[in-house]
Design a protein around this motif. Structure first.
Motif, mmCIF file in Angstrom:
data_model
loop_
_atom_site.group_PDB
_atom_site.id
_atom_site.type_symbol
_atom_site.label_atom_id
_atom_site.label_comp_id
_atom_site.label_asym_id
_atom_site.label_seq_id
_atom_site.Cartn_x
_atom_site.Cartn_y
_atom_site.Cartn_z
ATOM 1 N N GLN A 16 0.869 -1.062 0.022
ATOM 2 C CA GLN A 16 -0.077 0.186 0.055
ATOM 3 C C GLN A 16 0.681 1.183 0.069
ATOM 4 O O GLN A 16 2.006 1.424 0.430
ATOM 5 N N VAL A 17 0.159 2.246 -0.695
ATOM 6 C CA VAL A 17 1.124 3.446 -0.754
ATOM 7 C C VAL A 17 0.138 4.572 -0.649
ATOM 8 O O VAL A 17 -1.080 4.811 -1.203
ATOM 9 N N GLN A 18 0.279 5.301 0.588
ATOM 10 C CA GLN A 18 -0.549 6.685 0.699
ATOM 11 C C GLN A 18 0.204 7.886 0.077
ATOM 12 O O GLN A 18 1.120 7.983 0.113
ATOM 13 N N LEU A 19 -0.659 8.608 -0.544
ATOM 14 C CA LEU A 19 -0.259 9.844 -1.148
ATOM 15 C C LEU A 19 -0.860 11.166 -0.579
ATOM 16 O O LEU A 19 -2.383 10.827 -0.713
ATOM 17 N N VAL A 20 -0.322 12.165 -0.392
ATOM 18 C CA VAL A 20 -0.909 13.346 0.108
ATOM 19 C C VAL A 20 -0.479 14.579 -0.682
ATOM 20 O O VAL A 20 0.777 14.664 -0.613
ATOM 21 N N GLU A 21 -1.110 15.296 -1.453
ATOM 22 C CA GLU A 21 -0.858 16.325 -2.377
ATOM 23 C C GLU A 21 -0.931 17.632 -1.365
ATOM 24 O O GLU A 21 -1.731 17.800 -0.479
ATOM 25 N N SER A 22 -0.204 18.746 -1.754
ATOM 26 C CA SER A 22 -0.424 20.211 -1.081
ATOM 27 C C SER A 22 0.071 20.899 -2.016
ATOM 28 O O SER A 22 0.619 20.615 -2.944
ATOM 29 N N ARG B 128 4.671 1.735 1.435
ATOM 30 C CA ARG B 128 5.422 0.977 0.760
ATOM 31 C C ARG B 128 6.492 1.770 0.012
ATOM 32 O O ARG B 128 6.639 1.759 -1.410
ATOM 33 N N THR B 129 7.368 2.706 0.802
ATOM 34 C CA THR B 129 8.092 3.611 -0.078
ATOM 35 C C THR B 129 9.561 3.050 -0.266
ATOM 36 O O THR B 129 10.312 3.754 -0.802
ATOM 37 N N SER B 130 9.701 1.650 0.231
ATOM 38 C CA SER B 130 10.989 1.263 -0.235
ATOM 39 C C SER B 130 10.936 0.601 -1.550
ATOM 40 O O SER B 130 12.026 0.077 -2.241
ATOM 41 N N SER B 131 9.879 0.459 -2.218
ATOM 42 C CA SER B 131 9.665 -0.236 -3.545
ATOM 43 C C SER B 131 9.987 1.091 -4.560
ATOM 44 O O SER B 131 9.914 2.264 -4.273
ATOM 45 N N THR B 132 10.574 0.666 -5.880
ATOM 46 C CA THR B 132 10.839 1.586 -6.715
ATOM 47 C C THR B 132 9.518 1.790 -7.655
ATOM 48 O O THR B 132 9.071 0.514 -8.306
ATOM 49 N N TYR C 157 -2.474 3.724 -7.090
ATOM 50 C CA TYR C 157 -2.663 4.447 -5.938
ATOM 51 C C TYR C 157 -2.837 6.205 -6.214
ATOM 52 O O TYR C 157 -2.157 6.758 -7.114
ATOM 53 N N TRP C 158 -3.599 6.834 -5.782
ATOM 54 C CA TRP C 158 -4.155 8.134 -5.916
ATOM 55 C C TRP C 158 -4.170 8.913 -4.571
ATOM 56 O O TRP C 158 -4.333 8.227 -3.659
#
Length: 126
Positions: free
Chosen positions: A1-7, A27-31, A115-116
């Motif tokens: 899972q990847v969570q994304l937050v825009e600003s 999952r930030t260790s993945s490329t 993921y969005w």
């Protein structure tokens, strides 16, 4: 899972600039490839820009080429969109997205990104 937050969205006059940021967690260790998309009222979501994991491959929609710049800082798990010379037609909700199935050769298709983020509003007044 990847969570994304825009600003970084907001209201700006035509000709002005904004810088959007997207912070990833999980999952930030993945490329993986990261992209920016946008959706204006009554229109379909459209591709804006994408960047490979290494940053060596970058893609832009024709409508933003020469005005927008995508970049990423993997140490900070972040991707950015510098938007210059903004036009009224750039008004939209901007979304950050992640395609964890590839690290390069970014897709321009909405369906390729799993993921969005929640989106950030950009309004350009003329």
């Amino acid at each position: 899972q990847v969570q994304l937050v825009e600003s970084g969205g907001g209201l700006v006059q035509a000709g002005g600039s904004l810088r959007l940021s997207c912070a990833a967690s999980g999952r930030t260790s993945s490329t993986y490839v990261m992209g920016w998309f946008r959706q204006a009222p009554g229109k379909e979501r459209e591709f804006v820009a994408a960047i490979s994991w290494s940053g060596g491959s970058i893609y832009y929609a024709d409508s933003v080429k020469g005005r927008f710049t995508i970049s990423r800082d993997n140490a900070k798990n972040s991707v950015y969109l510098q938007m210059n010379s903004l036009k009224s037609e750039d008004t939209a909700v901007y979304y950050c997205a992640a395609d964890t199935s590839r690290s390069s050769l970014a897709s321009r298709r909405v369906s390729a990104y799993e993921y969005w983020g929640q989106g950030t509003q950009v309004t350009v007044s003329s």
